[in-house]
Motif scaffolding. Sequence first.
Motif, PDB file in Angstrom:
ATOM      1  N   THR A 125       1.725-103.016 -20.156  1.00 41.27           N
ATOM      2  CA  THR A 125       2.649-104.146 -20.227  1.00 41.27           C
ATOM      3  C   THR A 125       4.053-103.616 -20.520  1.00 41.27           C
ATOM      4  OG1 THR A 125       2.439-104.480 -22.623  1.00 41.27           O
ATOM      5  CG2 THR A 125       0.816-105.612 -21.194  1.00 41.27           C
ATOM      6  N   THR A 126       5.045-104.431 -20.245  1.00 34.93           N
ATOM      7  CA  THR A 126       6.424-104.041 -20.520  1.00 34.93           C
ATOM      8  C   THR A 126       6.595-103.699 -21.997  1.00 34.93           C
ATOM      9  OG1 THR A 126       7.309-105.287 -18.668  1.00 34.93           O
ATOM     10  CG2 THR A 126       8.827-104.851 -20.488  1.00 34.93           C
ATOM     11  N   GLU A 127       6.003-104.493 -22.880  1.00 34.84           N
ATOM     12  CA  GLU A 127       6.108-104.236 -24.320  1.00 34.84           C
ATOM     13  C   GLU A 127       5.460-102.905 -24.702  1.00 34.84           C
ATOM     14  OE1 GLU A 127       4.160-106.202 -28.176  1.00 34.84           O
ATOM     15  OE2 GLU A 127       5.596-107.534 -27.173  1.00 34.84           O
ATOM     16  N   GLU A 128       4.270-102.625 -24.165  1.00 32.84           N
ATOM     17  CA  GLU A 128       3.594-101.355 -24.450  1.00 32.84           C
ATOM     18  C   GLU A 128       4.433-100.171 -23.971  1.00 32.84           C
ATOM     19  OE1 GLU A 128      -1.159-102.426 -24.045  1.00 32.84           O
ATOM     20  OE2 GLU A 128       0.007-102.133 -22.216  1.00 32.84           O
ATOM     21  N   ILE A 129       4.998-100.306 -22.795  1.00 33.75           N
ATOM     22  CA  ILE A 129       5.807 -99.229 -22.210  1.00 33.75           C
ATOM     23  C   ILE A 129       7.041 -98.967 -23.063  1.00 33.75           C
ATOM     24  CG2 ILE A 129       7.244 -98.609 -20.219  1.00 33.75           C
ATOM     25  CD1 ILE A 129       5.083-100.240 -18.535  1.00 33.75           C
ATOM     26  N   MET A 130       7.732-100.031 -23.465  1.00 31.68           N
ATOM     27  CA  MET A 130       8.937 -99.861 -24.290  1.00 31.68           C
ATOM     28  C   MET A 130       8.591 -99.204 -25.626  1.00 31.68           C
ATOM     29  SD  MET A 130      11.155-103.338 -23.373  1.00 31.68           S
ATOM     30  CE  MET A 130      10.575-104.140 -24.799  1.00 31.68           C
ATOM     31  N   LYS A 131       7.499 -99.643 -26.268  1.00 34.25           N
ATOM     32  CA  LYS A 131       7.096 -99.056 -27.543  1.00 34.25           C
ATOM     33  C   LYS A 131       6.771 -97.573 -27.379  1.00 34.25           C
ATOM     34  CE  LYS A 131       4.716-101.665 -30.583  1.00 34.25           C
ATOM     35  NZ  LYS A 131       3.615-102.492 -31.098  1.00 34.25           N
ATOM     36  N   GLN A 132       6.128 -97.219 -26.261  1.00 32.54           N
ATOM     37  CA  GLN A 132       5.775 -95.818 -26.042  1.00 32.54           C
ATOM     38  C   GLN A 132       7.012 -94.973 -25.757  1.00 32.54           C
ATOM     39  OE1 GLN A 132       2.608 -94.816 -26.555  1.00 32.54           O
ATOM     40  NE2 GLN A 132       3.463 -92.763 -26.482  1.00 32.54           N
ATOM     41  N   VAL A 133       7.912 -95.469 -24.938  1.00 30.80           N
ATOM     42  CA  VAL A 133       9.137 -94.735 -24.619  1.00 30.80           C
ATOM     43  C   VAL A 133       9.971 -94.520 -25.887  1.00 30.80           C
ATOM     44  CG1 VAL A 133      11.340 -94.881 -23.379  1.00 30.80           C
ATOM     45  CG2 VAL A 133       9.196 -95.378 -22.184  1.00 30.80           C
TER      46      VAL A 133
END
Length: 143
Positions: free
Chosen positions: A55-63
């Motif tokens: 998800t966009t949220e998961e991706i942002m948190k990982q980045v």
Amino acid sequence: MSDKPIVKEYSNGEVTVIWKPESCIHSTICWKKATGLPDVFQPSTKPWIKLEGGTTEEIMKQVDKCPSGALSYRLKDEQNNVVSANIVETLPNGPLLVYGNITVKHAGSEESKVNKVTAFCRCGASSNKPYCDGTHVKINFSD
């Protein structure tokens, strides 16, 4: 031939992930199963970033966890990924992480504007000073 650094962008329509391979210190935080999103970041395939895997949220948190700043992102219709606070964190036996929008003044008059997280060398052995290139691991740097 151009000396311009390689910058690759991957988008899912909501978020664009920006990858700067020259800045990558290969921490593996982005893709290892214990710490990362292996369905998004797949270094053994091309393209190696598959945004449909999270998800966009998961991706942002990982980045946001990228210690070198090689990975960053911007949201749709956002010119820059603005971070409101500046935070400095010392990683044990590793680099000095600076979170936020900063300007790095290099020798001479050259300046670099960076945002998100920037990893600065603490061991003195980086070949990409003032930035960390992961050499601290090779030389067993410790606090």
